[in-house]
Design a protein around this motif. Sequence first.
Motif, PDB file in Angstrom:
ATOM      1  N   ASP A 102       0.938  32.732 -12.184  1.00 13.49           N
ATOM      2  CA  ASP A 102       2.034  32.218 -11.347  1.00 13.49           C
ATOM      3  C   ASP A 102       3.216  33.181 -11.352  1.00 13.49           C
ATOM      4  O   ASP A 102       3.800  33.469 -10.303  1.00 13.49           O
ATOM      5  CB  ASP A 102       2.499  30.843 -11.836  1.00 13.49           C
ATOM      6  CG  ASP A 102       1.481  29.739 -11.560  1.00 13.49           C
ATOM      7  OD1 ASP A 102       0.562  29.956 -10.737  1.00 13.49           O
ATOM      8  OD2 ASP A 102       1.617  28.664 -12.181  1.00 13.49           O
ATOM      9  N   THR A 104       3.176  36.399 -11.963  1.00 21.06           N
ATOM     10  CA  THR A 104       2.790  37.625 -11.252  1.00 21.06           C
ATOM     11  C   THR A 104       2.924  37.421  -9.746  1.00 21.06           C
ATOM     12  O   THR A 104       3.445  38.291  -9.039  1.00 21.06           O
ATOM     13  CB  THR A 104       1.351  38.034 -11.629  1.00 21.06           C
ATOM     14  OG1 THR A 104       1.311  38.271 -13.036  1.00 21.06           O
ATOM     15  CG2 THR A 104       0.912  39.280 -10.892  1.00 21.06           C
ATOM     16  N   HIS A 105       2.487  36.264  -9.273  1.00 22.12           N
ATOM     17  CA  HIS A 105       2.625  35.945  -7.847  1.00 22.12           C
ATOM     18  C   HIS A 105       4.111  35.865  -7.451  1.00 22.12           C
ATOM     19  O   HIS A 105       4.516  36.425  -6.426  1.00 22.12           O
ATOM     20  CB  HIS A 105       1.911  34.632  -7.517  1.00 22.12           C
ATOM     21  CG  HIS A 105       2.133  34.167  -6.125  1.00 22.12           C
ATOM     22  ND1 HIS A 105       1.545  34.758  -5.034  1.00 22.12           N
ATOM     23  CD2 HIS A 105       2.923  33.173  -5.634  1.00 22.12           C
ATOM     24  CE1 HIS A 105       1.946  34.148  -3.931  1.00 22.12           C
ATOM     25  NE2 HIS A 105       2.781  33.182  -4.272  1.00 22.12           N
TER      26      HIS A 105
END
Length: 138
Positions: A102, A104-105
């Motif tokens: 999450d 990283t996104h």
Amino acid sequence: MSDKVETYTIGGLAGTVGVNVETIRFYQRKGLLPEPVRPYGRIRRYEKSDLKRVLFIKAAQRLGFSLDEVEELLRLEDGTHCDEASGLAEHKLKDVREKLADLTHMEAVLSQLVIACHAREGNVSCPLIASLQTTKST
């Protein structure tokens, strides 16, 4: 050699571990740390085992375990329940990996929006604000 056992006041215990006195009291209310008996007319004294227990709690929290999970780990503290402890750790690792994905996104999306904000020219609306205004809630 002295037979004197090293003990701590609540303030001494908290200071040694690096937490607030209220943290010690909170752990006691949650049942994570026993409250020592108060000898008549004297103050409660905490022992080395209490110090080790608070250090255990703080180490588990640093790994992301909630206090409910710490309570379960304390139940397994004798070291003979490795399979159960491993199961808890595997579950925590899964949670951490999901959070990392999450994050990283989020980092990728925010990075793109920052680049778009810096690249805009003229009176065009802010890409970040526009993105937030048009994003659907999940």
